[in-house]
Scaffold this motif. Sequence first.
Motif, PDB file in Angstrom:
ATOM      1  N   LEU A  74       0.818  -1.209   0.000  1.00  0.00           N
ATOM      2  CA  LEU A  74       0.000   0.000   0.000  1.00  0.00           C
ATOM      3  C   LEU A  74       0.851   1.259   0.000  1.00  0.00           C
ATOM      4  O   LEU A  74       0.467   2.283  -0.576  1.00  0.00           O
ATOM      5  CB  LEU A  74      -0.937  -0.008   1.211  1.00  0.00           C
ATOM      6  CG  LEU A  74      -2.011  -1.102   1.223  1.00  0.00           C
ATOM      7  CD1 LEU A  74      -2.826  -1.039   2.502  1.00  0.00           C
ATOM      8  CD2 LEU A  74      -2.921  -0.998   0.009  1.00  0.00           C
ATOM      9  N   GLU A  75       2.012   1.200   0.644  1.00  0.00           N
ATOM     10  CA  GLU A  75       2.876   2.384   0.711  1.00  0.00           C
ATOM     11  C   GLU A  75       3.754   2.548  -0.524  1.00  0.00           C
ATOM     12  O   GLU A  75       3.947   3.670  -1.002  1.00  0.00           O
ATOM     13  CB  GLU A  75       3.763   2.311   1.960  1.00  0.00           C
ATOM     14  CG  GLU A  75       2.996   2.479   3.265  1.00  0.00           C
ATOM     15  CD  GLU A  75       3.911   2.419   4.472  1.00  0.00           C
ATOM     16  OE1 GLU A  75       5.102   2.050   4.297  1.00  0.00           O
ATOM     17  OE2 GLU A  75       3.445   2.721   5.588  1.00  0.00           O
ATOM     18  N   ASN A  76       4.284   1.443  -1.049  1.00  0.00           N
ATOM     19  CA  ASN A  76       5.286   1.528  -2.116  1.00  0.00           C
ATOM     20  C   ASN A  76       4.866   0.891  -3.436  1.00  0.00           C
ATOM     21  O   ASN A  76       5.620   0.917  -4.398  1.00  0.00           O
ATOM     22  CB  ASN A  76       6.592   0.862  -1.654  1.00  0.00           C
ATOM     23  CG  ASN A  76       7.131   1.474  -0.380  1.00  0.00           C
ATOM     24  OD1 ASN A  76       7.129   2.687  -0.219  1.00  0.00           O
ATOM     25  ND2 ASN A  76       7.570   0.639   0.551  1.00  0.00           N
ATOM     26  N   GLY A  77       3.688   0.285  -3.490  1.00  0.00           N
ATOM     27  CA  GLY A  77       3.253  -0.362  -4.712  1.00  0.00           C
ATOM     28  C   GLY A  77       3.692  -1.815  -4.767  1.00  0.00           C
ATOM     29  O   GLY A  77       4.337  -2.331  -3.853  1.00  0.00           O
ATOM     30  N   PRO A  78       3.345  -2.521  -5.857  1.00  0.00           N
ATOM     31  CA  PRO A  78       3.674  -3.944  -5.977  1.00  0.00           C
ATOM     32  C   PRO A  78       5.180  -4.183  -5.966  1.00  0.00           C
ATOM     33  O   PRO A  78       5.965  -3.319  -6.364  1.00  0.00           O
ATOM     34  CB  PRO A  78       3.079  -4.330  -7.337  1.00  0.00           C
ATOM     35  CG  PRO A  78       2.111  -3.263  -7.670  1.00  0.00           C
ATOM     36  CD  PRO A  78       2.619  -2.018  -7.030  1.00  0.00           C
TER      37      PRO A  78
END
Length: 519
Positions: A74-78
């Motif tokens: 959620l913070e940095n993406g996949p």
Amino acid sequence: MAVEPGHTVDLSGAMVTAPVPLADWLVVAPVAIPIVFGAVLLMVRHETRFHAGLAVTGLVFTFLCNIGLLVRVLENGPFAMTMGRWLPPFGISFMADALGASLALVATLAALVCAFYAMIDIGAVGRRYGFYPFMMLMMAGVSGSFLTGDIFNLYVWFEVFLISSFGLLVLGSQHRQLDGATKYAILNLVGTTLFLTATALLYGAFGTLNMADIARKADGLREIAPLTTLAVLFLLAFGMKAAAFPVNFWLPASYHTPRIVTAALFGGVLTKVGVYALLRVLVMLFPPELNLLSGLIAWVAAGTMVIGIMGALAQSDLRRVLGFVVISGVGIMLAGLALGTAEGLAGTVFYAFHSMIVMTALYLLAGVMNGLGGTYSLRTLSGLYASNPLIAAFALILMLAVAGLPPASGLWPKVMLVRASIDSGQPWLAFAILATGLLTTLALGRVFILAIWRPKMADAPQRPTSPLLGYTALTALTVPVLIMGLYPAPVIGIAEKAAGGILDSSGYIRTIFPEEARP
């Protein structure tokens, strides 16, 4: 191959040469931890007094890793990790995005509560014959399915949790268990065969089974490869795994036969893996083919939800009622897949979160009711409110949740799906969702009136047990149901991010192939 002395081989074209960041190992932890603890449980199989503690400990670690995984996504993406340091698509990739990480987290929560409840539901003989090792390996397969980035390995992880589920079904060796396991095994093997056939055809067409690689190549092969045929095969295979109409007949024939904690695991978790596979493959890999099949899927969704809940109305065994409610919920999730819009898919993802928790809780509730009333039969189960008023509170909240009524979690995903159906010009699908909600209220209201509100019958079985541990397990699941119903915004945000990630696969592709994006 021999290399001249002093000559350096450049491996950068085939392998990852940079050290793998420690944080990237987090993506394989939800799979590795259950496997390790399952192996430990096998080594101490004769020391059954340690089994429950070891399993709960392993699932707590897995749950914490899943929290960390979802927070990072959620913070940095996949993010991804490719095994053996081979560059994709040659190495087997594990991939964490909002959809897979969130479903893995909720599934582990359901399994953790079931492991706790199994302390009263599974005796020493059941533990010795492998309940907890089977459970841990099943969860490794479920987590692997949610986190793999490779179609063939999706098949492998399906096989892992299916084989484990066969073991859980037959545990006890009663006639009805063997009968249910036979039906479950044969019909799931048919689905597995279709899955493997579709995977072989997919590899023949694309020359790869890496999902990101397939997604970036699909547009260029659409004119020469039978992608619609592949989509239909995957729809049939995963539809059978998810228990969608008309290939759902295996579920009501088998889910009422095992121990109630096993049925809770199956009803809460396993069918959602099939729905996840449909979302991942059809929405992300074959969106034009999904548009072509959307009308068919919409009718399948409506048939699944209506026929499922009609089946529930006709049952007199509480476990059979819940089996048909599981089927009906699958139809509601398929409605979002048929719509294929951002809101529709987000509604499906939210409903999957809700259904994993609520269906697990309802099966455990049935176990507590059986412990108090001595039977699962609605013909004789009665008088539970008079003897244990708290059971009525749990039952009311969970039944409201399944029906999609406030203040519980089932309201919001149904609102999203109904609104998406109307916005997409398919009000009849919205009507089917609302009608299913009404029928669900009637089906579970009947259960409430007969089993809880009705006065105790004179010939009712007498087998009261202490419900304390069961109440603890129900509380652990009912609290999230109320939180999602009263404060849905964070869950809606996660569901919308998950839906956006499969609708626009460019971020997924860039994670596996950092230098490229889908045109």
